[in-house]
Design a protein around this motif. Structure first.
Motif, PDB file in Angstrom:
ATOM      1  N   GLU A   1       0.837  -1.275  -0.140  1.00 47.79           N
ATOM      2  CA  GLU A   1       0.164   0.026  -0.072  1.00 47.79           C
ATOM      3  C   GLU A   1       0.746   1.269   0.067  1.00 47.79           C
ATOM      4  O   GLU A   1       0.567   2.304  -0.923  1.00 47.79           O
ATOM      5  CB  GLU A   1      -1.092   0.015   1.030  1.00 47.79           C
ATOM      6  N   ILE A   2       1.959   1.274   0.759  1.00 44.06           N
ATOM      7  CA  ILE A   2       2.729   2.394   0.908  1.00 44.06           C
ATOM      8  C   ILE A   2       3.524   2.675  -0.480  1.00 44.06           C
ATOM      9  O   ILE A   2       3.468   3.779  -0.857  1.00 44.06           O
ATOM     10  CB  ILE A   2       3.869   2.364   2.071  1.00 44.06           C
TER      11      ILE A   2
ATOM     12  N   LYS B   1       1.044   4.138  -2.813  1.00 42.82           N
ATOM     13  CA  LYS B   1       0.693   5.510  -2.413  1.00 42.82           C
ATOM     14  C   LYS B   1       1.919   6.439  -2.989  1.00 42.82           C
ATOM     15  O   LYS B   1       1.762   7.405  -3.450  1.00 42.82           O
ATOM     16  CB  LYS B   1       0.581   5.408  -1.148  1.00 42.82           C
ATOM     17  N   ASN B   2       3.079   5.839  -2.911  1.00 49.44           N
ATOM     18  CA  ASN B   2       4.260   6.610  -3.155  1.00 49.44           C
ATOM     19  C   ASN B   2       4.894   6.461  -4.670  1.00 49.44           C
ATOM     20  O   ASN B   2       5.925   7.179  -5.121  1.00 49.44           O
ATOM     21  CB  ASN B   2       5.493   6.214  -2.351  1.00 49.44           C
TER      22      ASN B   2
END
Ligand SMILES: Nc1ncnc2c1ncn2[C@@H]1O[C@H](COP(=O)(O)OP(=O)(O)OP(=O)(O)O)[C@@H](O)[C@H]1O
Ligand SMILES: [Mg+2]
Length: 372
Positions: free
Chosen positions: A240-241, A244-245
């Protein structure tokens, strides 16, 4: 564990040295610039394959020479073993019991050593990279699986960053594969680092209190990108991170979040030590951290590492010096450098202390303390 024989050739200002070391306290003393630190640096390099004062192995090869060789025999449990390192312009070659080691994970962890040097004093003020380096070096010596995943992680991170640069031919599927593997290795590094920092915190507080004679409290906060003990949840959060990034990562052509940004912060009595602790207190804290690591390695491997104390006694107050002396008196083998023999040693005639006078890269005199 103890080193019996140390041989050094073409290492810094040491042309050739063949030395028998004793159990207990070994003190290398002499004037500035004679080669005292070089001797203990060579031992540390044999243990960790890298120096405590340079990231460039070439610097350790004697000027005008092609290669440097360090060799020692050491007792580990009931076994007699040997380590050899050859440093040359291409890098380093490591031998265990005269056999060339192909993998770093096979070599590390045999000869164990812990150092406390003037460089350590800046640990709290230095960059996160230096603190991560400390964790990586010590955990690599403790766990072969850590070295394996550290090397893998670094390779995958490079691949990921290279992929982020390919704007036109960006391959999302490949990125997913890399991310998955990257998070698998991250999880191993995260788990060991978290365990290690928690252990250091407990032990370092006790050691610091003993050294300072006060009831100060040390707290160490591990700063990492995902603090999650369940592997599946860890990987899911990581994905997820990364998602997102992604745009930011592509823009910077660099992976912005991950365990490659890990750090730890030390608090003395709930205040950030980097900003609030005095220079002497910071020195005491880093010494306590190093001695805590010494205890963790001893407990985990059932072997006591060689303890290297470079120029420590001139920097600590009397109280800490005496406490440190009591602490090291019971250790298997300690290597100390100093310009003159501290007066504390003069009161301990019965201790197992050997003195080596160092001058111009040579040991010019070797004697037992209580004979002199
Ligand atoms: N690659 C090299 N080749 C030859 N000599 C070197 C090399 N690197 C460092 N030296 C020399 O080694 C000496 C420093 O040795 P070392 O750092 O061990 O000193 P020391 O005895 O610990 O001194 P101090 O008391 O100041 O800490 C210096 O004279 C330096 O010029
Ligand atoms: Mg020195």
């Amino acid at each position: 564990m103890k080193i019996l024989q140390l041989k050094i050739k073409h290492f810094r200002n040491i042309d050739f040295l063949d030395l028998n070391l004793n159990p207990g306290i070994n003190i290398f003393y002499g004037n500035n610039g004679q080669g005292k630190t070089n001797i203990v640096e060579s031992v540390y390099t044999l243990a960790k394959t890298q120096s405590f004062r340079t990231h460039h192995p070439k610097e350790m090869i004697q000027y005008d020479q092609e290669e440097a060789t360090i060799y020692c025999t050491f007792e580990k449990g009931k076994y007699l073993k040997s380590n050899t390192i050859i440093l040359n312009k291409l890098g380093k070659i490591c031998f265990l019991n005269q056999t060339k080691m192909k993998k770093l994970s096979e070599y590390l962890g045999e000869l164990l050593a812990i150092d406390f040097t003037p460089e350590d004093v800046s640990l709290l003020k230095s960059s996160p990279k230096e603190r991560r380096h400390l964790l990586d070096v010590e955990l690599s010596a403790l766990f072969p699986i850590y070295v394996k995943h550290l090397i893998l992680f670094q390779k995958l991170l490079e691949q990921r960053n290279a992929l982020l640069k390919q704007i036109k031919t960006f391959n999302e599927e490949l990125l997913k594969v890399i991310d998955q593997q990257l998070l698998e290795s991250s999880f191993v590094l995260f788990q060991r680092r978290k365990w290690f920092i928690a252990q250091i915190q407990d032990l370092a507080t006790k050691i610091y209190q003993k050294l300072s004679g006060q009831s100060d409290q040390l707290t160490i906060e591990y700063k990492t990108f995902i603090d999650e003990n369940n592997k599946e949840s860890y990987i899911q959060k990581g994905e997820e991170i990364f998602l997102k990034n992604l745009e930011k990562d592509k823009e910077k052509t660099f992976t912005n979040a991950g365990v490659h940004k890990d750090d730890f912060v030390v608090y003395l009595n709930q205040k950030e030590a980097e900003f609030y602790a005095s220079q002497g207190q910071q020195r005491g804290i880093t010494l306590a951290i190093k001695l805590a690591i010494f205890e963790i390695i001893t407990a985990t491997t059932k072997e006591e590492p060689i303890l290297i104390l470079d120029d420590v006694f001139s920097e600590l107050d009397d109280q800490k010096c005496l406490k440190l002396l009591q602490y090291i008196a019971k250790k298997n083998q300690v290597l100390i450098t100093c310009t003159s023999i501290p007066s504390y040693f003069k009161q301990r005639e019965n201790e197992n202390v050997t003195l080596y006078q160092v001058s111009q890269g040579k040991v010019i005199e070797r004697r037992m303390f209580n004979n002199g």
